[in-house]
Design an enzyme around this catalytic site. Structure first.
Site, PDB file in Angstrom:
ATOM      1  CG  ASP A   1      26.510   6.738 -11.082  1.00 25.93           C
ATOM      2  OD1 ASP A   1      26.230   5.482 -10.403  1.00 25.93           O
ATOM      3  OD2 ASP A   1      26.094   6.912 -12.259  1.00 25.93           O
TER       4      ASP A   1
ATOM      5  CG  HIS B   1      17.820   0.662 -21.829  1.00 27.72           C
ATOM      6  ND1 HIS B   1      17.269   2.019 -21.883  1.00 27.72           N
ATOM      7  CD2 HIS B   1      18.410   0.420 -20.638  1.00 27.72           C
ATOM      8  CE1 HIS B   1      17.495   2.295 -20.535  1.00 27.72           C
ATOM      9  NE2 HIS B   1      18.328   1.437 -20.000  1.00 27.72           N
TER      10      HIS B   1
ATOM     11  N   GLY C   1       0.762  -1.016   0.025  1.00 26.28           N
ATOM     12  CA  GLY C   1      -0.095   0.015  -0.095  1.00 26.28           C
ATOM     13  C   GLY C   1       0.754   1.237   0.022  1.00 26.28           C
TER      14      GLY C   1
ATOM     15  N   GLY D   1      22.407   4.542 -18.275  1.00 26.64           N
ATOM     16  CA  GLY D   1      22.751   5.869 -18.047  1.00 26.64           C
ATOM     17  C   GLY D   1      23.962   5.886 -17.167  1.00 26.64           C
ATOM     18  CG  HIS D   2      23.872   4.625 -13.871  1.00 25.50           C
ATOM     19  ND1 HIS D   2      23.855   5.524 -13.086  1.00 25.50           N
ATOM     20  CD2 HIS D   2      22.696   4.229 -14.168  1.00 25.50           C
ATOM     21  CE1 HIS D   2      22.583   5.623 -12.680  1.00 25.50           C
ATOM     22  NE2 HIS D   2      21.860   5.157 -13.359  1.00 25.50           N
TER      23      HIS D   2
ATOM     24  CG  HIS E   1      22.574  10.683 -16.207  1.00 25.54           C
ATOM     25  ND1 HIS E   1      22.826   9.201 -16.126  1.00 25.54           N
ATOM     26  CD2 HIS E   1      21.312  10.733 -15.711  1.00 25.54           C
ATOM     27  CE1 HIS E   1      21.912   8.667 -15.398  1.00 25.54           C
ATOM     28  NE2 HIS E   1      21.096   9.412 -14.903  1.00 25.54           N
TER      29      HIS E   1
ATOM     30  CG  ASP F   1      22.598   9.174 -11.218  1.00 25.95           C
ATOM     31  OD1 ASP F   1      23.251   9.139 -10.125  1.00 25.95           O
ATOM     32  OD2 ASP F   1      21.454   8.618 -11.252  1.00 25.95           O
TER      33      ASP F   1
END
Length: 567
Positions: free
Chosen positions: A206, A375, A61, A378-379, A152, A174
């Site tokens: 990072d 894909h 929840g 981004g790191h 990034h 990042d």
């Protein structure tokens, strides 16, 4: 609360310690998300980022999780400002909850500020916000800050080189090293080298991909794969990706224009990002290419590209609703080409798999990262991290932004590059690192740091006890026992009645329910005979006996809630 005089020495070269800078993380260590860093010098504080994270499966929840900001509230008069590295939720998602408690000036690049402003509007908040750009310098109290461009998966990401009275702190934010970014220029490595030559006391970097060898591919590699798909597509193309990945959105928009397709946007966060990025000039959207989702039925399938949220299988996202036939405007068709242009955030693998299975069952052609290069992260991977370390040459190093395995991998990488083990600090949220000009030490005591759970409008009002009850309810269900009892005598006037929710279906378990009623009736008669009139004690007697009986019969332990009505 921490005792500022109680410290654990890590590195001390003796002599007069001199001035000290405290580095504290209230989030972002040993976890992915809710990043927030505090730099504290005397009676001044500088905050870097203020993010959130998504709840784990056991947090029934709960909507989001934010950092515990008690330490900031208790030291509010010290805070000089909040500087933000980029616009991802794990770096800005906690800002509205911070501003509910404190008034803090915010400094960020234009796109990041636009995303923050949109978030604040949703919460009915306003803030003192100042736009900054790469190569800009600003001074907040004793902190002299230089803004440095980074690449990034969201535009306008930056790092910060922060000069303090004890030395320079470098926070990468990042990033990944992309020599051919879609927007803007690559990282200014020359400036990084200059900063490193002048001396970096502490590097905060990072660590998300620190366990991965090699380099993170450029965003342009995704563009080539998407181009191949668009060029041969004769059916609708539905792309699910992170709303904040503006470069990816630009890829999709450019390809749609190239192949003369129309674009529709589904998902509130996606619509907001497209509007903000377009207004600020970070997205180039050709005139006439965007159409409303409601118009898709009037177009040929071969002309349609739908950009949507839901790449992580979020329950209320647009793609998940499409997969479950709950979307009001879009129904999945046979041969739809559905591209999940993202990689699963750890913990989301099962929900994403469920969505993929539903889409495949409807006859869609689902393309995801396991089967195509749609894909890129981004790191930074290890070779990129080595380059940053080589350029900056920090005296001390703290890996950040990652689970322990990521921090540990980054620490090992630093040691392989020649850094002394006692100059590397793998810490946890709440630890206090004291930095001096020539050495560093970790304080023995910690500041308050932890998770604050947000459930609807409630912030922090759901804790471990409530979560435990929710877990028990989800696993074993609930039994409600209702009985009417005469006030003076304790005599059972009517009942007991037993209601079941999530335990058994009453109509199919009549014998068990009848026997349970008998157990409760016997307990209440026993209490009457003994002259027991305290309702709390009577309820405990009912719970204990009924729990024992239910477990004997079913080997299950539902929550038992007795309700006595006084007559």
């Amino acid at each position: 609360m921490r005792n500022g005089d109680s410290k654990k020495r890590v590195k001390n070269r003796g002599g007069n310690k001199g001035e000290v800078l405290k580095v504290i993380h209230l989030g972002g260590l040993n976890e992915i998300g809710k990043n927030i860093t505090v730099l504290e010098y005397k009676d001044e504080m500088l905050l870097i980022d203020c993010g959130m994270t998504f709840p784990s499966d056991e947090m029934y929840g709960i909507d989001i999780v934010i950092p515990d900001m008690t330490y900031l509230v208790n030291n509010s008069e010290k805070i000089k400002g909040l500087i933000v590295t980029h616009g991802h939720e794990d770096h800005i998602g906690g800002i509205p909850y911070l501003l509910r408690k404190l008034s803090v000036p915010i400094y960020a690049t234009p796109l990041t500020l636009g995303l923050i402003e949109n978030k604040l509007k949703e919460h009915g908040l306003r803030a003192d916000m100042t736009p900054i750009t790469a190569k800009e310098r600003l001074t907040l109290g004793s902190f002299r800050i230089e803004v440095l461009r980074m690449t990034h998966s969201v535009a306008d990401a930056v790092a910060y080189s922060i000069s303090t009275p004890v030395g320079t702190i470098f926070h990468t934010g990042d990033f990944k090293i992309d020599y051919t970014p879609l927007q803007g220029e690559p990282i200014d490595f020359q400036r990084f080298a200059e900063i490193g030559k002048n001396g970096v006391l502490l590097l905060l970097a990072d660590s998300t991909n620190a366990h991965r060898k090699g380099h993170t591919p450029s965003e342009r590699t995704v563009g080539a794969t998407l181009d191949e798909i668009f060029a041969t597509a004769n059916h609708r193309i539905i792309v699910a990706t992170f709303a904040s990945n503006v470069d990816r959105l630009q890829h999709i928009i450019t390809l749609a224009a190239k192949y003369k397709k129309k674009i529709a946007i589904s998902g509130r966060s996606m619509v907001n990002i497209v509007n903000i990025a377009s207004e600020l000039g970070y997205l180039n959207v050709p005139d006439g290419i965007l159409v409303d989702v409601s118009r898709l039925k009037s177009l040929k399938d071969s002309e349609v590209v739908l950009i949507t949220t839901g790449s992580q299988g979020e329950p209320m996202s647009a793609l998940t609703r499409m997969a479950s036939n709950d979307h009001k405007s879009v129904q999945i068709k046979k041969d739809d080409i559905i591209i999940l242009s993202s990689s699963p955030i750890p913990g989301n693998e099962k929900t994403i798999s469920n969505v993929i299975n539903k889409l495949l069952q409807k006859g869609a052609n689902v393309i995801y990262s396991d089967i195509a290069d749609i894909h890129v992260s981004g790191h930074p991977c290890q070779e990129e991290l080595k380059l940053i370390h080589s350029l900056l040459k920090p005296k001390f190093f703290m890996p950040v932004h990652g689970e322990y395995k990521h921090l540990d991998a980054h620490a090992k990488l630093a040691r392989e590059m020649g850094m002394a083990k006692d100059h590397i600090f793998i810490l946890k949220n709440g630890n206090v690192l004291d930095l001096y000009r020539n050495f560093a030490e970790v304080e023995k005591d910690e500041v308050t740091a932890g998770k604050v759970l947000v459930d609807g409008l409630g912030v922090g009002d759901v804790g471990n006890i409530v979560l435990r009850d929710r877990k028990l309810l989800s696993e074993n269900g609930l039994i409600i026992v209702v009985a009417a009892i005469e006030k003076g005598s304790g005599y059972l006037v009517s009942g007991p009645e037993i209601l079941s929710r999530g335990f058994v279906y009453v109509r199919e378990s009549e014998e068990l329910i009848a026997a349970a009623k008998g157990v409760v009736k016997d307990v209440l008669e026993y209490c009457q005979d003994k002259g027991l009139r305290d309702w709390s004690a009577m309820k405990n007697e009912v719970r204990d006996d009924l729990r024992s009986f239910i477990y004997q019969q079913t080997k299950r332990s539902p929550i038992i809630l007795p309700i006595f009505l006084e007559v």
